[in-house]
Design an enzyme around this catalytic site. Structure first.
Site, PDB file in Angstrom:
ATOM      1  N   ASP A 203       0.835  -1.207   0.000  1.00  0.00           N
ATOM      2  CA  ASP A 203       0.000   0.000   0.000  1.00  0.00           C
ATOM      3  C   ASP A 203       0.874   1.264   0.000  1.00  0.00           C
ATOM      4  O   ASP A 203       2.103   1.183  -0.107  1.00  0.00           O
ATOM      5  CB  ASP A 203      -0.970  -0.025   1.195  1.00  0.00           C
ATOM      6  CG  ASP A 203      -0.271  -0.012   2.548  1.00  0.00           C
ATOM      7  OD1 ASP A 203       0.947   0.253   2.615  1.00  0.00           O
ATOM      8  OD2 ASP A 203      -0.954  -0.282   3.560  1.00  0.00           O
TER       9      ASP A 203
ATOM     10  N   GLU B 107       3.729   1.282   2.194  1.00  0.00           N
ATOM     11  CA  GLU B 107       4.738   0.269   1.905  1.00  0.00           C
ATOM     12  C   GLU B 107       4.560  -0.947   2.816  1.00  0.00           C
ATOM     13  O   GLU B 107       5.527  -1.537   3.277  1.00  0.00           O
ATOM     14  CB  GLU B 107       6.147   0.880   2.007  1.00  0.00           C
ATOM     15  CG  GLU B 107       6.156   2.299   1.443  1.00  0.00           C
ATOM     16  CD  GLU B 107       7.503   2.847   1.058  1.00  0.00           C
ATOM     17  OE1 GLU B 107       7.708   3.040  -0.153  1.00  0.00           O
ATOM     18  OE2 GLU B 107       8.329   3.075   1.931  1.00  0.00           O
TER      19      GLU B 107
ATOM     20  N   GLU C 128       7.654  13.928   9.185  1.00  0.00           N
ATOM     21  CA  GLU C 128       6.676  12.995   8.627  1.00  0.00           C
ATOM     22  C   GLU C 128       5.551  12.765   9.641  1.00  0.00           C
ATOM     23  O   GLU C 128       4.373  12.847   9.310  1.00  0.00           O
ATOM     24  CB  GLU C 128       7.389  11.667   8.331  1.00  0.00           C
ATOM     25  CG  GLU C 128       6.538  10.567   7.790  1.00  0.00           C
ATOM     26  CD  GLU C 128       7.364   9.309   7.553  1.00  0.00           C
ATOM     27  OE1 GLU C 128       7.876   8.716   8.544  1.00  0.00           O
ATOM     28  OE2 GLU C 128       7.525   8.922   6.389  1.00  0.00           O
TER      29      GLU C 128
HETATM   30  C1  BGC Z   1       5.789   6.220   3.678  1.00  0.00           C
HETATM   31  C2  BGC Z   1       5.488   6.379   2.216  1.00  0.00           C
HETATM   32  C3  BGC Z   1       6.414   7.418   1.609  1.00  0.00           C
HETATM   33  C4  BGC Z   1       7.874   7.141   1.957  1.00  0.00           C
HETATM   34  C5  BGC Z   1       8.782   8.299   1.560  1.00  0.00           C
HETATM   35  C6  BGC Z   1       7.248   5.871   3.820  1.00  0.00           C
HETATM   36  O1  BGC Z   1       7.534   5.604   5.144  1.00  0.00           O
HETATM   37  O2  BGC Z   1       4.984   5.202   4.244  1.00  0.00           O
HETATM   38  O3  BGC Z   1       4.155   6.804   2.043  1.00  0.00           O
HETATM   39  O4  BGC Z   1       6.245   7.428   0.226  1.00  0.00           O
HETATM   40  O5  BGC Z   1       7.997   6.946   3.331  1.00  0.00           O
HETATM   41  O6  BGC Z   1       8.356   9.492   2.129  1.00  0.00           O
END
Ligand code: BGC
Length: 358
Positions: free
Chosen positions: A158, A161, A314
């Site tokens: 998903d 990931e 994040e």
């Molecule tokens: C997130 C992804 C994202 C990636 C890079 C991952 O931990 O789950 O949604 O694309 O980090 O930011």
């Protein structure tokens, strides 16, 4: 500190000369360019009027995917012969900043980013009228559509990931949104009934007995990425009961009363904090619903999470869902990614929309 300006600066500094956007310039695992993150960052830049930056990103996607034609042909031949592909046979979710595949054991088979970039490209062309870019990118669009046509019903990781064996609704929404957008521009590029089939599949298989959409087929929890089904991908209308029930459950299960949206209730990544980009997404949904005051509250919450120099992480770790899992991730990969360019991209999207409403 003006978060709009710092977001522009952080994104500009994180765009490589190739046009790729790095996911995070400082986090150990994120020194790559994801199609998913990149398309949202580009959309944020487009909303902020920074069309040259977004254009450079899409031109990079075009060159990068042009390097994958043989790879795709090999995969399609395997599928035709009914050979089971290995994970390396699929197209990757992320590339190096100069558009190469990084051969490692990352969770690469994720389809959503391939729908996302198509959606973002159409949004860019809508805003700029840049038909020349569209013409340059037609080979990459065609490659992406062939890839998605062959694989949309396959289980894959998903957008977080995770859950390789499942079929995820936010992924299908991204494919629907991207393919539908391309069809609007050039119907000849997408099989006639493909977007409609994806939508019908989601609505037939993906509605929980309680009437809301589910995280993945067979799992009736919600995931905040289900917001995408309505905004922006339009697989369901904002007024559709299946969406209003999904939104209500996301608000109940994943929104903290003082602001901040979790990904899903069982999230253990860095202990499971509130995600900036999802908080912005909920604000976007509220804006579309005319619930502007609640959108502004969420944006104020996001602003309060920025570091003094304006960097957004994040996720935020003040109210972890599973705090016992925090230390293991820090030990593995270091502190939570910050700045995360996707967080900043979503701030540009939401703040641009709110500015238009004042
Ligand atoms: C997130 C992804 C994202 C990636 C890079 C991952 O931990 O789950 O949604 O694309 O980090 O930011």
């Amino acid at each position: 500190m003006n978060l709009y300006n710092t977001s522009l600066n952080i994104i500009t500094a994180g765009q490589a000369p190739s046009g790729a956007y790095v996911a995070s310039p400082t986090f150990s695992q994120y020194g790559y360019a994801w199609l998913r993150d990149g398309a949202w960052i580009a959309y944020g830049m487009d909303c902020a009027g920074q069309h040259a930056s977004a254009r450079a990103f899409y031109a990079w996607v075009g060159r990068t995917l042009a390097g994958q034609f043989d790879h795709l042909e090999r995969l399609l031949r395997k599928l035709e012969r009914d050979d089971t592909p290995s994970d390396a046979d699929y197209l990757p979710t992320r590339f190096t900043l100069d558009g190469k595949i990084n051969r490692d054991d990352w969770w690469n088979f994720q389809l959503d980013g391939y729908g996302t970039w198509l959606w973002g490209l159409v949004a860019h062309v809508d805003m700029t009228g840049d038909r020349a870019l569209w013409a340059d990118l037609e080979p990459a669009i065609t490659l992406t559509v062939r890839y998605l046509t062959a694989l949309w019903q396959s289980p894959n990781y998903d957008c977080w990931e995770e859950n390789r064996e499942q079929i995820h609704l936010s992924t299908l929404a991204a494919l629907y949104g991207g393919l539908n957008a391309v069809r609007r521009y050039n119907p000849a590029l997408v099989p006639d009934d493909l977007p409609a089939n994806i939508r019908a599949f989601v609505l037939e298989m993906g509605v929980a007995p309680e009437g809301h959409l589910m995280k993945y087929l067979g799992n009736s929890a919600v995931d905040a990425s289900l917001l995408w089904t309505a905004v922006p991908y339009g697989l369901v209308d904002l007024a559709d009961k299946r969406f209003t029930r999904t939104l209500a459950k996301i608000e109940r299960d994943l929104l903290r009363p003082d602001g901040g949206v979790y990904r899903y209730a069982d999230d253990v990544y860095y202990g499971g904090g509130e995600w900036i980009l999802l908080s912005a997404w909920l604000a976007w949904v509220y804006i579309e619903l005319g619930r502007t005051a609640e959108a502004r509250d969420l944006v104020a919450w996001i602003e309060a999470q920025a570091t003094p120099d304006g960097a957004l992480p994040e996720q935020v770790n003040d109210h972890l869902l599973h705090p016992e899992h925090y230390a293991e991730w820090v030990a593995r990969w270091g502190a939570v990614a910050s700045p995360l360019l996707w967080s900043h991209g979503m701030v540009l999207v939401v703040k641009s929309l709110l500015d238009k409403r004042t």
